[in-house]
Design a protein around this motif. Structure first.
Motif, PDB file in Angstrom:
ATOM      1  N   PRO A 185      10.899   2.392  11.561  1.00 27.14           N
ATOM      2  CA  PRO A 185      11.091   3.737  11.012  1.00 27.14           C
ATOM      3  C   PRO A 185      12.232   3.873  10.014  1.00 27.14           C
ATOM      4  CG  PRO A 185      11.661   3.690  13.340  1.00 27.14           C
ATOM      5  CD  PRO A 185      11.067   2.367  13.013  1.00 27.14           C
ATOM      6  N   ASN A 186      13.190   2.893  10.086  1.00 28.13           N
ATOM      7  CA  ASN A 186      14.275   2.903   9.107  1.00 28.13           C
ATOM      8  C   ASN A 186      14.729   1.486   8.831  1.00 28.13           C
ATOM      9  OD1 ASN A 186      16.876   3.341   7.758  1.00 28.13           O
ATOM     10  ND2 ASN A 186      16.544   5.485   8.335  1.00 28.13           N
ATOM     11  N   ASP A 234       6.469  14.620   7.143  1.00 23.85           N
ATOM     12  CA  ASP A 234       6.577  14.717   8.597  1.00 23.85           C
ATOM     13  C   ASP A 234       7.950  15.220   9.027  1.00 23.85           C
ATOM     14  OD1 ASP A 234       7.441  12.236   7.516  1.00 23.85           O
ATOM     15  OD2 ASP A 234       7.468  11.315   9.492  1.00 23.85           O
ATOM     16  N   ILE A 269      -1.817  -1.130  -3.836  1.00 24.10           N
ATOM     17  CA  ILE A 269      -2.833  -0.155  -3.463  1.00 24.10           C
ATOM     18  C   ILE A 269      -2.214   1.240  -3.471  1.00 24.10           C
ATOM     19  CG2 ILE A 269      -4.538   0.500  -1.718  1.00 24.10           C
ATOM     20  CD1 ILE A 269      -4.977  -2.310  -2.747  1.00 24.10           C
ATOM     21  N   ASP A 270      -2.948   2.206  -4.039  1.00 21.40           N
ATOM     22  CA  ASP A 270      -2.504   3.586  -3.974  1.00 21.40           C
ATOM     23  C   ASP A 270      -3.688   4.501  -4.239  1.00 21.40           C
ATOM     24  OD1 ASP A 270       0.616   4.868  -4.138  1.00 21.40           O
ATOM     25  OD2 ASP A 270      -1.027   6.198  -4.703  1.00 21.40           O
ATOM     26  N   GLY A 273       2.465   3.215  -5.471  1.00 22.33           N
ATOM     27  CA  GLY A 273       2.863   4.156  -6.522  1.00 22.33           C
ATOM     28  C   GLY A 273       3.866   5.196  -6.063  1.00 22.33           C
ATOM     29  N   THR A 284       5.974   3.481   7.006  1.00 20.85           N
ATOM     30  CA  THR A 284       5.452   4.837   7.133  1.00 20.85           C
ATOM     31  C   THR A 284       5.712   5.387   8.527  1.00 20.85           C
ATOM     32  OG1 THR A 284       3.682   4.237   5.593  1.00 20.85           O
ATOM     33  CG2 THR A 284       3.378   6.265   6.866  1.00 20.85           C
ATOM     34  N   THR A 285       6.195   6.613   8.591  1.00 24.01           N
ATOM     35  CA  THR A 285       6.509   7.235   9.877  1.00 24.01           C
ATOM     36  C   THR A 285       5.429   8.257  10.239  1.00 24.01           C
ATOM     37  OG1 THR A 285       7.853   8.825   8.635  1.00 24.01           O
ATOM     38  CG2 THR A 285       8.992   6.950   9.661  1.00 24.01           C
ATOM     39  N   ILE A 313       0.863  -1.186   0.000  1.00 22.65           N
ATOM     40  CA  ILE A 313       0.000   0.000   0.000  1.00 22.65           C
ATOM     41  C   ILE A 313       0.897   1.232   0.000  1.00 22.65           C
ATOM     42  CG2 ILE A 313      -0.323  -0.172   2.520  1.00 22.65           C
ATOM     43  CD1 ILE A 313      -3.125   1.105   2.005  1.00 22.65           C
ATOM     44  N   GLY A 314       0.585   2.137  -0.923  1.00 21.70           N
ATOM     45  CA  GLY A 314       1.506   3.217  -1.268  1.00 21.70           C
ATOM     46  C   GLY A 314       2.365   2.778  -2.443  1.00 21.70           C
ATOM     47  N   HIS A 370       1.378   7.423   4.232  1.00 20.01           N
ATOM     48  CA  HIS A 370       1.414   8.796   4.766  1.00 20.01           C
ATOM     49  C   HIS A 370       1.016   8.768   6.236  1.00 20.01           C
ATOM     50  CE1 HIS A 370       0.183  12.992   5.368  1.00 20.01           C
ATOM     51  NE2 HIS A 370       0.892  13.293   4.290  1.00 20.01           N
ATOM     52  N   MET A 411       8.889   4.891  -2.225  1.00 20.44           N
ATOM     53  CA  MET A 411       9.249   3.634  -1.543  1.00 20.44           C
ATOM     54  C   MET A 411       8.421   2.471  -2.061  1.00 20.44           C
ATOM     55  SD  MET A 411      11.786   3.802   0.439  1.00 20.44           S
ATOM     56  CE  MET A 411      11.558   2.336   1.407  1.00 20.44           C
ATOM     57  N   GLY A 412       7.132   2.714  -2.306  1.00 20.29           N
ATOM     58  CA  GLY A 412       6.261   1.628  -2.744  1.00 20.29           C
ATOM     59  C   GLY A 412       6.743   0.972  -4.019  1.00 20.29           C
ATOM     60  N   SER A 455      -2.715   8.309   7.186  1.00 21.13           N
ATOM     61  CA  SER A 455      -3.512   7.120   6.853  1.00 21.13           C
ATOM     62  C   SER A 455      -2.977   5.824   7.439  1.00 21.13           C
ATOM     63  CB  SER A 455      -3.576   6.963   5.329  1.00 21.13           C
ATOM     64  OG  SER A 455      -2.245   6.867   4.819  1.00 21.13           O
ATOM     65  N   ASN A 465      -4.768   1.989   8.178  1.00 16.83           N
ATOM     66  CA  ASN A 465      -4.332   0.872   7.321  1.00 16.83           C
ATOM     67  C   ASN A 465      -3.900  -0.325   8.171  1.00 16.83           C
ATOM     68  OD1 ASN A 465      -4.715   2.628   5.165  1.00 16.83           O
ATOM     69  ND2 ASN A 465      -2.529   3.108   4.949  1.00 16.83           N
TER      70      ASN A 465
HETATM   71  N1  LIG Z   1      11.002   2.982   7.238  1.00 20.88           N
HETATM   72  C1  LIG Z   1      11.841   3.365   6.282  1.00 20.88           C
HETATM   73  O1  LIG Z   1      12.954   2.822   6.121  1.00 20.88           O
HETATM   74  C2  LIG Z   1      11.413   4.453   5.371  1.00 20.88           C
HETATM   75  C3  LIG Z   1      10.230   5.095   5.608  1.00 20.88           C
HETATM   76  N2  LIG Z   1       9.758   6.051   4.760  1.00 20.88           N
HETATM   77  C4  LIG Z   1       8.440   6.599   5.047  1.00 20.88           C
HETATM   78  O2  LIG Z   1       7.523   6.032   4.124  1.00 20.88           O
HETATM   79  C5  LIG Z   1       6.452   6.934   3.881  1.00 20.88           C
HETATM   80  C6  LIG Z   1       6.288   7.117   2.379  1.00 20.88           C
HETATM   81  O3  LIG Z   1       7.454   7.724   1.886  1.00 20.88           O
HETATM   82  P1  LIG Z   1       7.591   7.968   0.294  1.00 20.88           P
HETATM   83  O4  LIG Z   1       7.473   6.697  -0.428  1.00 20.88           O
HETATM   84  O5  LIG Z   1       8.804   8.824   0.107  1.00 20.88           O
HETATM   85  O6  LIG Z   1       6.287   8.861   0.017  1.00 20.88           O
HETATM   86  P2  LIG Z   1       5.517   9.080  -1.372  1.00 20.88           P
HETATM   87  O7  LIG Z   1       4.650  10.269  -1.188  1.00 20.88           O
HETATM   88  O8  LIG Z   1       6.493   9.029  -2.498  1.00 20.88           O
HETATM   89  O9  LIG Z   1       4.592   7.768  -1.512  1.00 20.88           O
HETATM   90  C7  LIG Z   1       3.428   7.594  -0.731  1.00 20.88           C
HETATM   91  C8  LIG Z   1       2.386   6.994  -1.650  1.00 20.88           C
HETATM   92  O10 LIG Z   1       1.299   6.517  -0.870  1.00 20.88           O
HETATM   93  C9  LIG Z   1       0.080   7.037  -1.408  1.00 20.88           C
HETATM   94  N3  LIG Z   1      -0.906   7.093  -0.317  1.00 20.88           N
HETATM   95  C10 LIG Z   1      -1.056   8.035   0.641  1.00 20.88           C
HETATM   96  N4  LIG Z   1      -2.048   7.667   1.483  1.00 20.88           N
HETATM   97  C11 LIG Z   1      -2.527   6.478   1.028  1.00 20.88           C
HETATM   98  C12 LIG Z   1      -3.551   5.589   1.457  1.00 20.88           C
HETATM   99  N5  LIG Z   1      -4.306   5.845   2.531  1.00 20.88           N
HETATM  100  N6  LIG Z   1      -3.780   4.451   0.755  1.00 20.88           N
HETATM  101  C13 LIG Z   1      -3.036   4.173  -0.339  1.00 20.88           C
HETATM  102  N7  LIG Z   1      -2.042   4.973  -0.809  1.00 20.88           N
HETATM  103  C14 LIG Z   1      -1.810   6.108  -0.120  1.00 20.88           C
HETATM  104  C15 LIG Z   1       0.462   8.378  -1.970  1.00 20.88           C
HETATM  105  O11 LIG Z   1      -0.514   8.801  -2.892  1.00 20.88           O
HETATM  106  P3  LIG Z   1      -0.801  10.404  -2.965  1.00 20.88           P
HETATM  107  O12 LIG Z   1       0.409  10.961  -3.636  1.00 20.88           O
HETATM  108  O13 LIG Z   1      -2.058  10.498  -3.755  1.00 20.88           O
HETATM  109  O14 LIG Z   1      -0.964  10.879  -1.552  1.00 20.88           O
HETATM  110  C16 LIG Z   1       1.809   8.044  -2.616  1.00 20.88           C
HETATM  111  O15 LIG Z   1       1.649   7.501  -3.907  1.00 20.88           O
HETATM  112  C17 LIG Z   1       6.788   8.194   4.663  1.00 20.88           C
HETATM  113  O16 LIG Z   1       6.115   8.167   5.894  1.00 20.88           O
HETATM  114  C18 LIG Z   1       8.295   8.079   4.913  1.00 20.88           C
HETATM  115  O17 LIG Z   1       8.696   8.711   6.110  1.00 20.88           O
HETATM  116  C19 LIG Z   1      10.467   6.435   3.641  1.00 20.88           C
HETATM  117  C20 LIG Z   1      11.676   5.835   3.364  1.00 20.88           C
HETATM  118  C21 LIG Z   1      12.244   4.800   4.222  1.00 20.88           C
END
Ligand SMILES: NC(=O)C1=CN([C@@H]2O[C@H](COP(=O)(O)OP(=O)(O)OC[C@H]3O[C@@H](n4cnc5c(N)ncnc54)[C@H](OP(=O)(O)O)[C@@H]3O)[C@@H](O)[C@H]2O)C=CC1
Ligand SMILES: O=C(O)C1=N[C@H](C(=O)O)C[C@H](O)C1
Length: 276
Positions: free
Chosen positions: A136-137, A171, A38-39, A15, A110-111, A12-13, A88, A18-19, A91, A95
């Motif tokens: 978180p990482n 964030d 899912i996105d 697109g 997601t953080t 989920i995410g 995000h 990271m997804g 959300s 989820n």
């Molecule tokens: N734990 C780790 O090692 C890492 C964690 N992260 C975390 O991961 C998260 C995502 O980062 P990143 O990939 O850069 O962000 P992006 O914005 O590139 O990707 C998030 C994707 O999720 C979609 N999305 C948002 N809400 C939903 C939902 N409820 N259901 C389905 N899809 C949804 C967004 O769509 P839309 O654009 O329409 O909102 C977007 O396509 C952040 O919280 C970041 O801090 C990032 C890197 C490493």
């Protein structure tokens, strides 16, 4: 070759930055089967998740915004399903609760979850006897930096954290920086005893409070990906630890490990270091 059925994985995410990496990594893992992508992005609906992820061949897995039907499908597979969340802060809590409700194991990158939300999710996972990983990482380098910081904290009484990220990050501070401050705070010592009464001439000048007097400073700039410094100070010396991310592929070994590990868990576990 294991005779186990492949692990069904819903991303989920899918697109997002990271997804897409996760889709690619899962598609290339012989013990996993991507069953859903899912996105919520309107412009991505129906697009092939594999092509979005840069794979040469389509996966025939279209992007959809329908999480619950996908969780229901993943829950019916021979192996328990896993949901990988890179969405995000607004959300991710819902989820995770949805996945646990369907018996699908969350692996969460997601953080932005609050401590209270994490506690509620831990209680929910416990009641459902369902493994849940919140990390978180996912990079091994950051685990090693945090371990070095904990070691250094035995010898230094002054420390501050600087985290630097791309300017699309929602964030602040980063979840990693908050976790790093928490790990240092658990050392049971008061850091950064002030020598003078400080006045912020501009609000926020001294950064955010990460706990036990540890301040976190957040930089957001295009050209950055993810970087963190932990800086210890003492009379006549500075000791700086730094981790730099140059490609989001660095997180994928940790994500794949977490997908495999979460199936062995019956409760919520926080942090990559707990499953290494
Ligand atoms: N734990 C780790 O090692 C890492 C964690 N992260 C975390 O991961 C998260 C995502 O980062 P990143 O990939 O850069 O962000 P992006 O914005 O590139 O990707 C998030 C994707 O999720 C979609 N999305 C948002 N809400 C939903 C939902 N409820 N259901 C389905 N899809 C949804 C967004 O769509 P839309 O654009 O329409 O909102 C977007 O396509 C952040 O919280 C970041 O801090 C990032 C890197 C490493
Ligand atoms: O948003 C990012 O990019 C990252 N977020 C995570 C965090 O908030 O700690 C992990 C890493 O720093 C990349």
């Amino acid at each position: 070759m294991s005779n186990q059925s492949p692990i069904p994985v819903v991303v989920i995410g899918a697109g997002g930055k990271m997804g897409r990496e996760v889709v690619k990594a899962v598609a290339q893992a012989s013990d996993m089967n991507l069953v859903g992508a899912i996105d919520t992005s309107v412009e991505l609906q129906g697009k092939d998740a594999g092509e979005l992820a840069g794979l040469t061949e389509p996966l025939e897995i279209p992007i959809t915004n329908q999480l619950e039907p996908m969780l229901a499908f993943a829950a019916q597979e021979k192996q328990p399903g896993v949901m990988v969340d890179f969405t995000h802060p607004k959300s991710v809590y819902d989820n995770i609760r949805s996945a646990i409700a369907y018996g699908v194991r969350p692996v969460v990158g997601t953080t932005g979850l609050t401590q209270e939300q994490i506690s509620e999710l831990a209680e929910f996972a416990d009641k459902a006897s369902t493994g849940c990983l919140i990390i978180p990482n996912f990079s091994i380098g950051m685990v090693l930096l945090q371990q070095a910081a904990v070691t250094a904290s035995h010898y230094f009484d002054h420390v501050e954290i600087i985290e630097l990220h791309h300017n699309q990050k929602a964030d602040a501070p980063s979840g990693t920086a908050i976790q790093t401050a928490q790990l240092l705070a658990e050392m049971g010592k008061e850091f950064n005893t002030p020598l003078v009464e400080e006045t912020e001439k501009l609000p926020g000048a001294r950064g955010s409070q990460g706990g036990e007097g540890i301040r976190i400073h957040s930089v957001r700039l295009p050209g950055l990906i993810a970087h963190q410094e932990v800086i210890f100070g003492a009379a006549g010396q500075i000791y700086t630890l730094r981790h730099d991310t140059s490609d989001r592929a660095c997180y994928m070994p940790g994500v794949l490990l977490a997908i495999r590990k979460v199936l062995q868990l019956k409760s919520l576990v926080y942090g990559l270091e707990k499953i290494l």
